[in-house]
Motif scaffolding. Structure first.
Motif, PDB file in Angstrom:
ATOM      1  N   ASP A  76       0.083  -1.044  -0.329  1.00  0.00           N
ATOM      2  CA  ASP A  76      -0.201  -0.080   0.112  1.00  0.00           C
ATOM      3  C   ASP A  76       0.991   1.363   0.467  1.00  0.00           C
ATOM      4  O   ASP A  76       2.077   1.181   0.792  1.00  0.00           O
ATOM      5  CB  ASP A  76      -0.871  -0.017   1.393  1.00  0.00           C
ATOM      6  CG  ASP A  76      -1.911  -1.577   1.015  1.00  0.00           C
ATOM      7  OD1 ASP A  76      -2.141  -1.153   0.124  1.00  0.00           O
ATOM      8  OD2 ASP A  76      -2.496  -1.410   2.388  1.00  0.00           O
ATOM      9  N   ALA A  77       0.534   2.301  -0.496  1.00  0.00           N
ATOM     10  CA  ALA A  77       1.520   3.428  -0.684  1.00  0.00           C
ATOM     11  C   ALA A  77       2.755   3.579  -1.307  1.00  0.00           C
ATOM     12  O   ALA A  77       3.439   4.287  -0.798  1.00  0.00           O
ATOM     13  CB  ALA A  77       1.542   3.911   0.609  1.00  0.00           C
ATOM     14  N   ALA A  78       2.852   2.110  -2.314  1.00  0.00           N
ATOM     15  CA  ALA A  78       3.896   2.505  -2.769  1.00  0.00           C
ATOM     16  C   ALA A  78       3.582   3.035  -3.953  1.00  0.00           C
ATOM     17  O   ALA A  78       4.823   2.655  -4.884  1.00  0.00           O
ATOM     18  CB  ALA A  78       4.325   0.702  -3.420  1.00  0.00           C
ATOM     19  N   GLY A  79       2.488   3.413  -4.666  1.00  0.00           N
ATOM     20  CA  GLY A  79       2.899   4.202  -6.320  1.00  0.00           C
ATOM     21  C   GLY A  79       2.244   3.609  -6.860  1.00  0.00           C
ATOM     22  O   GLY A  79       2.536   4.111  -8.323  1.00  0.00           O
ATOM     23  N   LYS A  80       1.481   2.234  -7.355  1.00  0.00           N
ATOM     24  CA  LYS A  80       0.956   1.843  -8.200  1.00  0.00           C
ATOM     25  C   LYS A  80       0.203   2.639  -8.715  1.00  0.00           C
ATOM     26  O   LYS A  80      -0.299   2.766  -9.989  1.00  0.00           O
ATOM     27  CB  LYS A  80       0.042   0.719  -7.186  1.00  0.00           C
ATOM     28  CG  LYS A  80       0.870  -0.664  -6.875  1.00  0.00           C
ATOM     29  CD  LYS A  80       0.531  -1.718  -6.306  1.00  0.00           C
ATOM     30  CE  LYS A  80      -1.174  -1.182  -5.348  1.00  0.00           C
ATOM     31  NZ  LYS A  80      -0.940  -0.917  -3.637  1.00  0.00           N
ATOM     32  N   ASP A  81      -1.233   3.724  -8.237  1.00  0.00           N
ATOM     33  CA  ASP A  81      -2.076   4.278  -8.618  1.00  0.00           C
ATOM     34  C   ASP A  81      -1.373   5.145  -9.340  1.00  0.00           C
ATOM     35  O   ASP A  81      -1.607   5.643 -10.767  1.00  0.00           O
ATOM     36  CB  ASP A  81      -3.188   4.709  -8.080  1.00  0.00           C
ATOM     37  CG  ASP A  81      -4.266   3.928  -7.194  1.00  0.00           C
ATOM     38  OD1 ASP A  81      -3.725   2.514  -7.766  1.00  0.00           O
ATOM     39  OD2 ASP A  81      -4.040   3.838  -5.651  1.00  0.00           O
ATOM     40  N   GLY A  82      -0.234   5.735  -9.116  1.00  0.00           N
ATOM     41  CA  GLY A  82       0.302   6.659  -9.963  1.00  0.00           C
ATOM     42  C   GLY A  82       1.830   6.373 -10.614  1.00  0.00           C
ATOM     43  O   GLY A  82       1.212   6.982 -11.948  1.00  0.00           O
ATOM     44  N   ALA A  83       1.728   5.413 -10.571  1.00  0.00           N
ATOM     45  CA  ALA A  83       2.546   4.677 -12.394  1.00  0.00           C
ATOM     46  C   ALA A  83       1.297   4.332 -13.331  1.00  0.00           C
ATOM     47  O   ALA A  83       1.520   4.631 -14.514  1.00  0.00           O
ATOM     48  CB  ALA A  83       3.089   2.717 -11.853  1.00  0.00           C
TER      49      ALA A  83
END
Length: 184
Positions: A76-83
């Motif tokens: 969680d909060a590792a940047g999947k959505d942003g990537a």
């Protein structure tokens, strides 16, 4: 399709053509492919990649023979959505379907762990993005056995899923014994 030798060199560096001997633990998470880019140069390279992805999507759709499934797996909060947002910003949204997999619903728990992923597979000519993969579904059940308790599995199958012993299960069905049948 890829015209830039620089981009091809970067892609080749990360392409795994034979999984034998590959270990994720051996990879350096801070690896930058030897690139020393400032923010503007990185944005420019990202735009080049987006243009290549758009071109590839157009060909994928026109051929209507293949689908592409992109799996994003991280904490969680590792940047999947942003990537996902940045990498796929230039593609046609009509040909992309993003599915985020949170905790399974009661209906999803009544099926095997792959069921909801199978339902979300992309059609030919489309790009599917799974925000989290089935890898997590297998791993989490080993760390949190209470998840299996909520699935009403036969005890021997629950033991199998937790890694201790038990019945043979089909890779498609968690508590159905596989039976082979032939029709003439």
């Amino acid at each position: 399709m890829i015209k830039s030798k620089r981009v091809q060199k970067i892609l080749d560096r990360y392409r795994i053509t034979d999984g034998k001997g590959f270990r994720l633990a051996d990879q350096d998470p801070s690896d930058t492919a030897g690139l020393d880019l400032d923010k503007d140069a990185a944005k420019s390279l990202l735009q080049d990649g987006i243009a290549l992805l758009k071109q590839a999507q157009d060909m994928l759709y026109a051929q209507d023979r293949w689908a592409v499934l992109c799996l994003f797996q991280a904490m969680d909060a590792a940047g999947k959505d942003g990537a996902i947002k940045h990498v796929f910003s230039g593609v046609n949204p009509q040909g992309v379907k993003v599915d985020s997999f949170k905790a399974p619903s009661a209906t999803e728990r009544d099926h095997d762990f792959l069921w909801r992923h199978i339902l979300a597979m992309p059609r030919r000519g489309e790009i599917g993005i799974h925000n989290r993969s089935w890898y997590e579904e297998v791993l989490v059940a080993r760390v949190h056995p209470e998840i299996l308790a909520g699935q009403d599995l036969p005890p021997s199958c629950a033991a199998r899923r937790s890694g201790t012993s038990g019945c043979r299960t089909s890779p498609i069905s968690r508590a159905i014994w596989p039976v082979r049948a032939w029709w003439c």
